[in-house]
Design a protein around this motif. Structure first.
Motif, PDB file in Angstrom:
ATOM      1  N   ALA A   1       0.826  -1.212   0.000  1.00  0.00           N
ATOM      2  CA  ALA A   1       0.000   0.000   0.000  1.00  0.00           C
ATOM      3  C   ALA A   1       0.858   1.259   0.000  1.00  0.00           C
ATOM      4  CB  ALA A   1      -0.927  -0.003   1.215  1.00  0.00           C
ATOM      5  N   MET A   2       2.028   1.204   0.645  1.00  0.00           N
ATOM      6  CA  MET A   2       2.922   2.355   0.715  1.00  0.00           C
ATOM      7  C   MET A   2       3.792   2.498  -0.534  1.00  0.00           C
ATOM      8  SD  MET A   2       4.042   1.807   4.717  1.00  0.00           S
ATOM      9  CE  MET A   2       5.329   3.055   4.715  1.00  0.00           C
ATOM     10  N   GLY A   3       3.756   1.496  -1.424  1.00  0.00           N
ATOM     11  CA  GLY A   3       4.551   1.550  -2.651  1.00  0.00           C
ATOM     12  C   GLY A   3       6.028   1.351  -2.435  1.00  0.00           C
ATOM     13  N   ILE A   4       6.395   0.607  -1.395  1.00  0.00           N
ATOM     14  CA  ILE A   4       7.810   0.354  -1.097  1.00  0.00           C
ATOM     15  C   ILE A   4       8.336  -0.741  -2.018  1.00  0.00           C
ATOM     16  CG2 ILE A   4       9.408  -0.463   0.675  1.00  0.00           C
ATOM     17  CD1 ILE A   4       7.594   0.818   2.741  1.00  0.00           C
ATOM     18  N   THR A   5       9.420  -0.468  -2.718  1.00  0.00           N
ATOM     19  CA  THR A   5       9.971  -1.386  -3.714  1.00  0.00           C
ATOM     20  C   THR A   5      10.702  -2.550  -3.060  1.00  0.00           C
ATOM     21  OG1 THR A   5      12.067  -0.175  -3.870  1.00  0.00           O
ATOM     22  CG2 THR A   5      10.259   0.539  -5.315  1.00  0.00           C
ATOM     23  N   ALA A   6      11.019  -3.539  -3.891  1.00  0.00           N
ATOM     24  CA  ALA A   6      11.760  -4.712  -3.400  1.00  0.00           C
ATOM     25  C   ALA A   6      13.160  -4.318  -2.936  1.00  0.00           C
ATOM     26  CB  ALA A   6      11.847  -5.769  -4.492  1.00  0.00           C
ATOM     27  N   ALA A   7      13.770  -3.344  -3.626  1.00  0.00           N
ATOM     28  CA  ALA A   7      15.111  -2.897  -3.237  1.00  0.00           C
ATOM     29  C   ALA A   7      15.093  -2.256  -1.855  1.00  0.00           C
ATOM     30  CB  ALA A   7      15.658  -1.909  -4.271  1.00  0.00           C
TER      31      ALA A   7
ATOM     32  N   LEU B   1      32.661  -8.924   8.132  1.00  0.00           N
ATOM     33  CA  LEU B   1      32.718  -9.106   6.682  1.00  0.00           C
ATOM     34  C   LEU B   1      31.354  -9.510   6.133  1.00  0.00           C
ATOM     35  CD1 LEU B   1      34.660  -9.035   4.278  1.00  0.00           C
ATOM     36  CD2 LEU B   1      35.062 -11.479   4.623  1.00  0.00           C
ATOM     37  N   THR B   2      30.659 -10.389   6.862  1.00  0.00           N
ATOM     38  CA  THR B   2      29.320 -10.810   6.440  1.00  0.00           C
ATOM     39  C   THR B   2      28.368  -9.622   6.378  1.00  0.00           C
ATOM     40  OG1 THR B   2      29.614 -13.018   7.403  1.00  0.00           O
ATOM     41  CG2 THR B   2      27.357 -12.285   7.011  1.00  0.00           C
ATOM     42  N   GLY B   3      28.423  -8.769   7.404  1.00  0.00           N
ATOM     43  CA  GLY B   3      27.556  -7.602   7.432  1.00  0.00           C
ATOM     44  C   GLY B   3      27.838  -6.639   6.304  1.00  0.00           C
ATOM     45  N   THR B   4      29.117  -6.414   6.017  1.00  0.00           N
ATOM     46  CA  THR B   4      29.493  -5.495   4.945  1.00  0.00           C
ATOM     47  C   THR B   4      29.038  -6.018   3.582  1.00  0.00           C
ATOM     48  OG1 THR B   4      31.443  -4.829   6.227  1.00  0.00           O
ATOM     49  CG2 THR B   4      31.422  -4.260   3.892  1.00  0.00           C
ATOM     50  N   ILE B   5      29.302  -7.294   3.326  1.00  0.00           N
ATOM     51  CA  ILE B   5      28.917  -7.891   2.046  1.00  0.00           C
ATOM     52  C   ILE B   5      27.397  -7.973   1.922  1.00  0.00           C
ATOM     53  CG2 ILE B   5      28.988 -10.029   0.699  1.00  0.00           C
ATOM     54  CD1 ILE B   5      31.836 -10.436   1.667  1.00  0.00           C
ATOM     55  N   SER B   6      26.726  -8.296   3.018  1.00  0.00           N
ATOM     56  CA  SER B   6      25.268  -8.409   2.990  1.00  0.00           C
ATOM     57  C   SER B   6      24.618  -7.077   2.636  1.00  0.00           C
ATOM     58  CB  SER B   6      24.758  -8.888   4.358  1.00  0.00           C
ATOM     59  OG  SER B   6      23.355  -9.013   4.360  1.00  0.00           O
ATOM     60  N   LEU B   7      25.188  -5.994   3.130  1.00  0.00           N
ATOM     61  CA  LEU B   7      24.636  -4.661   2.860  1.00  0.00           C
ATOM     62  C   LEU B   7      24.799  -4.278   1.387  1.00  0.00           C
ATOM     63  CD1 LEU B   7      23.193  -2.487   4.453  1.00  0.00           C
ATOM     64  CD2 LEU B   7      25.382  -1.386   4.865  1.00  0.00           C
ATOM     65  N   ILE B   8      25.724  -4.939   0.689  1.00  0.00           N
ATOM     66  CA  ILE B   8      25.924  -4.696  -0.741  1.00  0.00           C
ATOM     67  C   ILE B   8      25.058  -5.648  -1.572  1.00  0.00           C
ATOM     68  CG2 ILE B   8      27.608  -4.737  -2.624  1.00  0.00           C
ATOM     69  CD1 ILE B   8      29.756  -4.073  -0.501  1.00  0.00           C
ATOM     70  N   ILE B   9      25.120  -6.935  -1.236  1.00  0.00           N
ATOM     71  CA  ILE B   9      24.436  -7.949  -2.038  1.00  0.00           C
ATOM     72  C   ILE B   9      22.922  -7.856  -1.914  1.00  0.00           C
ATOM     73  CG2 ILE B   9      24.034 -10.444  -2.235  1.00  0.00           C
ATOM     74  CD1 ILE B   9      26.985 -10.869  -1.723  1.00  0.00           C
ATOM     75  N   GLY B  10      22.407  -7.648  -0.696  1.00  0.00           N
ATOM     76  CA  GLY B  10      20.959  -7.624  -0.490  1.00  0.00           C
ATOM     77  C   GLY B  10      20.236  -6.601  -1.346  1.00  0.00           C
ATOM     78  N   PRO B  11      20.573  -5.298  -1.224  1.00  0.00           N
ATOM     79  CA  PRO B  11      19.924  -4.294  -2.076  1.00  0.00           C
ATOM     80  C   PRO B  11      20.184  -4.509  -3.564  1.00  0.00           C
ATOM     81  CG  PRO B  11      20.962  -3.255  -0.188  1.00  0.00           C
ATOM     82  CD  PRO B  11      21.412  -4.689  -0.193  1.00  0.00           C
ATOM     83  N   LEU B  12      21.368  -5.080  -3.903  1.00  0.00           N
ATOM     84  CA  LEU B  12      21.677  -5.349  -5.305  1.00  0.00           C
ATOM     85  C   LEU B  12      20.698  -6.365  -5.898  1.00  0.00           C
ATOM     86  CD1 LEU B  12      23.569  -4.964  -7.734  1.00  0.00           C
ATOM     87  CD2 LEU B  12      25.001  -6.794  -6.813  1.00  0.00           C
ATOM     88  N   ILE B  13      20.427  -7.434  -5.147  1.00  0.00           N
ATOM     89  CA  ILE B  13      19.460  -8.432  -5.619  1.00  0.00           C
ATOM     90  C   ILE B  13      18.060  -7.824  -5.683  1.00  0.00           C
ATOM     91  CG2 ILE B  13      18.357 -10.642  -5.064  1.00  0.00           C
ATOM     92  CD1 ILE B  13      20.996 -11.586  -3.910  1.00  0.00           C
ATOM     93  N   GLY B  14      17.728  -6.954  -4.724  1.00  0.00           N
ATOM     94  CA  GLY B  14      16.442  -6.260  -4.762  1.00  0.00           C
ATOM     95  C   GLY B  14      16.333  -5.357  -5.981  1.00  0.00           C
ATOM     96  N   ALA B  15      17.438  -4.691  -6.328  1.00  0.00           N
ATOM     97  CA  ALA B  15      17.442  -3.824  -7.510  1.00  0.00           C
ATOM     98  C   ALA B  15      17.276  -4.633  -8.788  1.00  0.00           C
ATOM     99  CB  ALA B  15      18.746  -3.025  -7.555  1.00  0.00           C
TER     100      ALA B  15
ATOM    101  N   HIS C   1      15.445  -7.283  -9.037  1.00  0.00           N
ATOM    102  CA  HIS C   1      13.992  -7.505  -9.113  1.00  0.00           C
ATOM    103  C   HIS C   1      13.278  -6.288  -9.688  1.00  0.00           C
ATOM    104  CE1 HIS C   1       9.964  -6.729  -7.417  1.00  0.00           C
ATOM    105  NE2 HIS C   1       9.744  -8.003  -7.728  1.00  0.00           N
ATOM    106  N   ASP C   2      13.630  -5.106  -9.186  1.00  0.00           N
ATOM    107  CA  ASP C   2      12.960  -3.885  -9.637  1.00  0.00           C
ATOM    108  C   ASP C   2      13.251  -3.594 -11.103  1.00  0.00           C
ATOM    109  OD1 ASP C   2      11.920  -3.584  -7.104  1.00  0.00           O
ATOM    110  OD2 ASP C   2      13.484  -2.186  -6.437  1.00  0.00           O
ATOM    111  N   SER C   3      14.448  -3.948 -11.577  1.00  0.00           N
ATOM    112  CA  SER C   3      14.815  -3.703 -12.979  1.00  0.00           C
ATOM    113  C   SER C   3      14.039  -4.619 -13.920  1.00  0.00           C
ATOM    114  CB  SER C   3      16.319  -3.893 -13.176  1.00  0.00           C
ATOM    115  OG  SER C   3      17.046  -2.971 -12.392  1.00  0.00           O
ATOM    116  N   TRP C   4      13.890  -5.892 -13.519  1.00  0.00           N
ATOM    117  CA  TRP C   4      13.205  -6.881 -14.350  1.00  0.00           C
ATOM    118  C   TRP C   4      11.727  -7.026 -13.981  1.00  0.00           C
ATOM    119  CZ3 TRP C   4      15.639  -9.887 -18.222  1.00  0.00           C
ATOM    120  CH2 TRP C   4      17.023  -9.696 -18.322  1.00  0.00           C
TER     121      TRP C   4
END
Length: 449
Positions: A51-57, A394-408, A410-413
């Motif tokens: 309802a708020m229009g929040i994207t997958a990213a 290291l897990t936290g740093t990589i996760s903060l990069i990979i997570g939104p990237l995979i969400g993006a 989804h939004d692109s396709w």
């Protein structure tokens, strides 16, 4: 003789049971009472986010920021465990975590949820969880696999019922009171914190006599005392740079060990990729296979049932055969990749999707057990806090990069299919890295003819 005594004093005694099983129960109570909001986030907030229009990213960023802060704070919080008992460190983490859950019930915007869910619960979890890891590794060595398996399984038993519970609460009392009820449950975590009692170090009679004899040797009445006093009061001054202080504080010399470095990189990348799939599953199923909220709650409950099988029964079988945690973890990654491929290929078949989710549940349970066992196999106990802390950072740093990237992606396709494939590619890359490292180590260990 002195070296022998020093070694005996520094040697850690593992109870391998006894109060250690109370520690296991305490960790089950902590995980059960605190993790429900994160596990059921999609069920609780999916309709509201739509309802708020929040994207997958944005959704992926919010959830991965939580897990990233959990991991990063776990790294910087490792010095706390060197100065304070893990019981009190756990209490601090639980306090912050519970406060975050409480404030989430009043959050009515994306920004507010970032503060309460991502930041507060992430920081609280990052402080608390390393304390539980150290507690378990302090009480168990030979039975560590069994203890970790039982503790992670116990938390999953409640997770089987929590999605359905949240679905019923949402239908009857709404989102705010659902989260407030979860906050009430989270207060049980303080009982678990106080049960985390450190191991008592015992000194036998022979050690006491040896210590007394040492004290007599350095007594002021001793002829050598002036010489000793002179040496101990005029130590050599050592200049220590800021970098060397950081290296020593966090034991970064561990990175010189190739097996450890490869392990933490592979664990970090695969954790981020697989976590994205698990956290976003409650968003994937409605889009990919037209599941409604009740259907999602039911299938997530089934996933947790198979998660229990992966945590409790299968590790017991592998333990009998003495299988390597690293290779079991790699097998779980490949199996999860196959299950996601099945889900994408037959997304319109509810039977195929259910089978795929069950397989993913089993692999999730296996990873939860064995990702906690790989690093302890590579480092001694006195280095465990630092080694685990760096892995979390290291897990936290990589996760903060990979997570939104995979969400993006989804939004692109505008589809979760390429996003799921991206997660599979990352997991398979980790398997390849580990395989190459294992082959290299095997060849290096072969003596030249």
């Amino acid at each position: 003789m002195a070296e022998k005594n020093a070694k005996k004093e520094n040697e850690h005694v593992y109870p391998e049971g006894g109060y250690g099983w109370v520690i296991v129960f305490a960790i089950i109570l902590l995980n059960t009472s605190l993790l429900t909001l994160i596990y059921c986030f999609g069920i609780i907030f999916r309709d509201e986010f739509k309802a708020m229009g929040i994207t997958a990213a944005k959704t992926s960023f919010l959830l991965h920021l939580q897990s990233s802060l959990f991991c990063i704070v776990g790294f910087f919080g490792s010095p706390l465990l060197k100065k304070f008992q893990f019981r009190w460190v756990a209490c601090l983490g639980a306090l912050i975590w519970c406060t975050g859950i409480f404030l989430t019930s009043f959050a009515n915007s994306y920004a507010a949820l970032v503060v309460t869910i991502s930041i507060m619960t992430g920081v609280g979890q990052g402080i608390l969880m390393p304390a539980t890891y150290l507690a378990t590794n302090s009480y168990f060595k030979k039975r560590l696999t069994l203890a970790v398996s039982i503790s992670t399984t116990g938390a999953s038993i409640f997770s089987v019922f929590s999605p359905k519970m949240c679905d019923l609460l949402l239908a009857n009392v709404g989102r705010r009171y659902t989260v407030l009820i979860l906050f009430s449950i989270s207060l049980l975590s303080f009982i678990g914190c106080f049960l985390l009692k450190p191991v008592k170090k015992t000194i036998d009679i022979d050690e006491m006599m040896e210590l007394d004899s040492k004290n007599e040797q350095v007594s002021p009445n001793n002829d050598q005392s002036p010489h000793i006093y002179k040496e101990t009061t005029t130590p050599k001054q050592k200049t220590e740079t800021v970098i060397s202080k950081i290296v020593n504080m966090f034991d970064l010399k561990l990175l010189k060990q190739v097996s450890y470095s490869v392990a933490v990189v592979s664990l970090s990348i695969s954790f981020a990729a697989e976590l994205n799939v698990i956290l976003m599953m409650q968003f994937v199923l409605p889009e990919l296979s037209d599941f409604n909220r009740t259907d999602v709650a039911n299938i997530i409950s089934v996933q947790f049932m198979f998660d229990i099988i992966g945590r409790l029964f299968i590790p017991g079988i592998f333990h009998c055969f003495g299988a390597s945690p690293k290779w079991i973890y790699m097998g779980a990654l490949l199996t999860a990749t196959a299950a996601r491929t099945l889900m994408v290929t037959y997304s319109h078949s509810h039977v195929a999707v259910n089978v795929a989710v069950c397989i993913i549940g089993v692999t999730k349970g296996l990873r939860a057990v064995y990702q906690s066992l790989i690093v302890p196999k590579l480092v001694p106990l006195d280095k465990f806090v630092a080694a685990n802390g760096f892995q979390m950072f290291l897990t936290g740093t990589i996760s903060l990069i990979i997570g939104p990237l995979i969400g993006a992606i989804h939004d692109s396709w505008n589809s979760y299919i390429p996003a799921l494939h991206a997660a599979s590619i990352l997991s398979c890359a980790c398997v390849i890295i580990w395989t190459i490292e294992s082959i290299f180590n095997k060849q290096s260990s072969i003596p030249e003819s």
